[in-house]
Design a protein around this motif. Structure first.
Motif, PDB file in Angstrom:
ATOM      1  N   ASP A 265      -2.658   5.382  -0.208  1.00  0.00           N
ATOM      2  CA  ASP A 265      -3.946   5.769  -0.761  1.00  0.00           C
ATOM      3  C   ASP A 265      -5.050   4.780  -0.404  1.00  0.00           C
ATOM      4  OD1 ASP A 265      -2.684   7.885  -1.896  1.00  0.00           O
ATOM      5  OD2 ASP A 265      -2.280   6.850  -3.780  1.00  0.00           O
ATOM      6  N   GLU A 266      -4.654   3.586   0.021  1.00  0.00           N
ATOM      7  CA  GLU A 266      -5.630   2.574   0.413  1.00  0.00           C
ATOM      8  C   GLU A 266      -6.165   2.871   1.806  1.00  0.00           C
ATOM      9  OE1 GLU A 266      -6.678  -0.851  -0.952  1.00  0.00           O
ATOM     10  OE2 GLU A 266      -6.572   0.587  -2.568  1.00  0.00           O
TER      11      GLU A 266
ATOM     12  N   TYR B 225      -1.668  -4.223   1.575  1.00  0.00           N
ATOM     13  CA  TYR B 225      -1.542  -4.298   0.125  1.00  0.00           C
ATOM     14  C   TYR B 225      -2.446  -3.277  -0.569  1.00  0.00           C
ATOM     15  CZ  TYR B 225       0.623  -8.764   1.274  1.00  0.00           C
ATOM     16  OH  TYR B 225       1.430  -9.738   1.803  1.00  0.00           O
ATOM     17  N   ASP B 226      -2.008  -2.871  -1.750  1.00  0.00           N
ATOM     18  CA  ASP B 226      -2.784  -1.951  -2.580  1.00  0.00           C
ATOM     19  C   ASP B 226      -3.713  -2.776  -3.472  1.00  0.00           C
ATOM     20  OD1 ASP B 226      -3.804  -0.012  -4.210  1.00  0.00           O
ATOM     21  OD2 ASP B 226      -1.897   0.998  -4.556  1.00  0.00           O
TER      22      ASP B 226
ATOM     23  N   GLU C 292      -6.413  -1.867  -4.895  1.00  0.00           N
ATOM     24  CA  GLU C 292      -6.967  -1.112  -6.016  1.00  0.00           C
ATOM     25  C   GLU C 292      -6.186  -1.369  -7.306  1.00  0.00           C
ATOM     26  OE1 GLU C 292      -9.935   0.757  -7.536  1.00  0.00           O
ATOM     27  OE2 GLU C 292      -9.784   0.659  -5.345  1.00  0.00           O
TER      28      GLU C 292
ATOM     29  N   SER D 231       0.837  -1.189   0.000  1.00  0.00           N
ATOM     30  CA  SER D 231       0.000   0.000   0.000  1.00  0.00           C
ATOM     31  C   SER D 231       0.877   1.246   0.000  1.00  0.00           C
ATOM     32  CB  SER D 231      -0.918  -0.002   1.224  1.00  0.00           C
ATOM     33  OG  SER D 231      -1.661   1.197   1.299  1.00  0.00           O
ATOM     34  N   ASN D 232       0.472   2.229  -0.794  1.00  0.00           N
ATOM     35  CA  ASN D 232       1.248   3.474  -0.858  1.00  0.00           C
ATOM     36  C   ASN D 232       0.605   4.608  -0.070  1.00  0.00           C
ATOM     37  OD1 ASN D 232      -0.969   4.012  -2.415  1.00  0.00           O
ATOM     38  ND2 ASN D 232       0.149   4.212  -4.337  1.00  0.00           N
TER      39      ASN D 232
ATOM     40  N   ALA E 286      -3.627  -0.534   5.702  1.00  0.00           N
ATOM     41  CA  ALA E 286      -3.736  -1.737   4.866  1.00  0.00           C
ATOM     42  C   ALA E 286      -2.356  -2.145   4.347  1.00  0.00           C
ATOM     43  CB  ALA E 286      -4.679  -1.497   3.691  1.00  0.00           C
TER      44      ALA E 286
ATOM     45  N   GLN F  45      -7.977  -4.981   6.018  1.00  0.00           N
ATOM     46  CA  GLN F  45      -8.528  -5.087   4.680  1.00  0.00           C
ATOM     47  C   GLN F  45     -10.049  -4.933   4.718  1.00  0.00           C
ATOM     48  OE1 GLN F  45      -6.936  -5.303   1.617  1.00  0.00           O
ATOM     49  NE2 GLN F  45      -9.040  -4.814   1.070  1.00  0.00           N
TER      50      GLN F  45
END
Length: 597
Positions: free
Chosen positions: A331-332, A338-339, A341, A328-329, A336, A386
């Protein structure tokens, strides 16, 4: 390496302790030429005989009675000017791939033209380039790389374009005609009908040598090679992969890290993406995913990332799960891991292709993508942060025929339920609606009926379909993987018995255990216990008749579930009608839609 010697006189240029250069001769110098920080004490006649610029500068200096001429911006600096000056004196000079561009630009600056003297320096260098340098493979690459520090002069003199054309033409040649040395560090042996033979020239022989070029020159060469359309796109893709591994720190073993987050790496990623061939499979999906990871880390443009997502979507079935777990950067959802999206956007591209042109997507491809999605769901299910919404959205992206078995989906749901025990009853129902109990294997069903994390409705459905699986012949039930549909019929037909209101809360743990044991006795779930010979015979007899008998269950247990009036409002069509347990007549099957929501 090609080289050319000019002149015949011995070198008489010397440098003193103050870095001043002079000619060791009996004649005193009559002109001083300052090039950068170096002063050259020379003689007018040799210079004026070959340089039109020096004629103009000396004439102007004489009018002002100045003995010193300054040349601050000559290409190549003092080193190039010294070679040009030695040529004017007839002193031996050696031109090669490393210095020829600088000397050519300096000669142009000094206007050492044929109109001044026949066989002047510019003419001799042009002959050397055309008959020597541009005919060589490595010399052309060295010369091209040297042009970069001499822009725009080298470009104006067409030296860059001549080098690019020379290199691209050689890369596009028939491999049977390649007779020059090149770098190739990989294995050069192939197997032919069980016999190992050496492949003299591989199709991608040129890619490692081009990795020496800087990005702008590399892009020009590769664009020219592509434009000639004589090199397979798969080789173009391999060239881009090799360049990324050479120029992007850490790319070969992983992805670009934060410490490499600079403009140079960003430019390399964007240039590689723009050069990617259009043909599907010309580069591996793993390489595309690494590029996408780097593009995200380096904050490349949205167009670049969108282009990569589209290319990955076209060959998503080739991807490995580990390459899809983008961190995740920020923005999630907060915290979280993992990203999701990013993966959602990739799957959407695949689904779009499947809908727009179904003929391009084979069933095996759909199933491979379905397994990939379920594996991804299992990974993100273990993330306590998540969101359920993203989980359900991703699971629903897979079409029904792409998920013939729901074991892996059940595994992901089970992990999510165990990690998110704070889910409400409604959220659990939404989550479990993703799964079709008819599509669970016997092993998954055996696990599900003993899974206390699942809502009661799901457990009952699993039990029922396992009973159906045991009762029907394999050719009729086909594992109950969606082929068999159960509906209402005459004379005590099967209909739904579980409603939205009572599916979660009424029965006790003891009731569930009694329910499981009752089905196990009747030969339902295969949990490793073998039924008696009489039960086996009975099952065989039932299979031969192709009939499903009602399950004799205590009304005490199912009475708690039977609040539905006539079966309306049910969410589990296909469950058995157990209100008449004594009725052992066969129950007909009808074609109807089985909902697992």
């Amino acid at each position: 390496m090609k080289f050319m010697k000019l002149g015949s006189k011995p070198d008489s240029f010397q440098t003193d302790c103050n870095d001043n250069t002079f000619v060791a001769t009996e004649l005193a110098s009559d002109i001083i030429v300052k090039v950068g920080d170096v002063k050259f004490f020379l003689h007018k006649f040799p210079l004026l005989s070959k340089s039109s610029l020096m004629q103009k500068l000396v004439a102007a200096a004489s009018e002002e009675t100045i003995d010193e001429i300054e040349i601050p911006d000559i290409p190549g600096g003092p080193a190039s000017f010294e070679i040009c000056a030695k040529f004017c004196y007839g002193i031996v000079v050696t031109l090669n791939a490393y210095n020829v561009v600088a000397v050519r630009c300096a000669a142009e600056y000094l206007e050492m033209l044929e109109t001044v003297e026949k066989g002047n320096l510019i003419y001799k260098i042009e002959v050397f380039l055309s008959t020597g340098i541009f005919r060589g493979w490595r010399d052309s690459i060295i010369v091209l790389q040297s042009t970069r520090s001499l822009l725009p002069c080298s470009d104006d003199l067409k030296l860059v374009s001549h080098c690019v054309d020379s290199i691209a033409s050689k890369a596009c040649m028939d491999i049977s005609k390649v007779n020059w040395s090149y770098t190739y560090s990989r294995k050069r042996f192939t197997s032919d009908n069980g016999h190992t033979r050496q492949q003299l020239v591989p199709k991608d022989w040129w890619i490692e040598d081009l990795c020496e070029l800087d990005l702008d020159l590399y892009s020009r060469v590769l664009s020219t090679i592509k434009a000639k359309e004589r090199v397979p796109e798969k080789v173009i893709g391999e060239a881009l992969r090799a360049y990324a591994c050479r120029k992007l720190p850490g790319f070969g073993k992983g992805s670009v890290t934060e410490r490499n987050n600079d403009m140079k790496s960003e430019s390399i990623v964007e240039a590689i993406v723009e050069l990617l061939p259009l043909e599907k499979g010309s580069v591996s999906c793993s390489f595309l995913l690494k590029l996408l990871g780097s593009a995200r880390m380096l904050h490349c443009s949205e167009n670049i990332k969108r282009d990569l997502v589209k290319k990955i979507g076209r060959q998503l079935d080739e991807a490995h799960l580990s390459d899809l777990l983008f961190p995740s950067n920020g923005d999630e959802e907060e915290n979280a891991i993992y990203d999701v999206e990013v993966f959602l956007s990739i799957v959407k591209e695949f689904v779009m292709i499947e809908r727009e042109d179904p003929g391009l997507v084979f069933d095996s491809t759909k199933i491979a993508v379905g397994k990939l999605v379920d594996g991804y769901l299992a990974e993100i299910a273990k993330d306590p942060y998540q969101s359920l919404t993203k989980f359900i959205e991703l699971a629903n992206m897979v079409s029904a025929n792409a998920r013939p078995v729901h074991d892996e989906l059940y595994h992901a749901i089970d992990l999510y339920l165990k990690e998110h025990q704070e889910l409400s009853k409604g959220e659990k129902k939404k989550l479990c609606r993703l799964m079709d109990c008819k599509k669970l294997s016997s092993e998954a069903s055996a696990h599900a009926v003993q899974n206390e994390s699942l809502p009661l409705r799901v457990v009952v459905q699993v039990l029922y379909f396992e009973q159906l699986r045991a009762a029907l012949p394999a050719t009729t039930c086909n594992g109950c993987s969606g082929a068999t549909e159960i509906g209402s019929g005459s004379n005590g037909s099967l209909r739904s018995v579980i409603t939205e209101e009572n599916m979660d809360s009424v029965p006790t743990v003891e009731d569930i255990k009694s329910l499981k044991s009752m089905v196990l006795v009747n030969g339902g779930v295969k949990t490793g216990h073998r039924s008696s010979s009489s039960d086996s015979n009975k099952t065989t007899e039932d299979k031969g008749n192709g009939k499903v008998k009602a399950i004799a269950m205590p009304k005490k247990i199912f009475g708690k579930l039977l609040s539905n009036k006539g079966g309306s409002g049910s969410d589990t069509t296909g469950s058995p009608d157990l209100s008449k347990p004594e009725d052992s007549k066969s129950t007909p099957l009808r074609n109807g839609r089985h909902s697992v929501s």
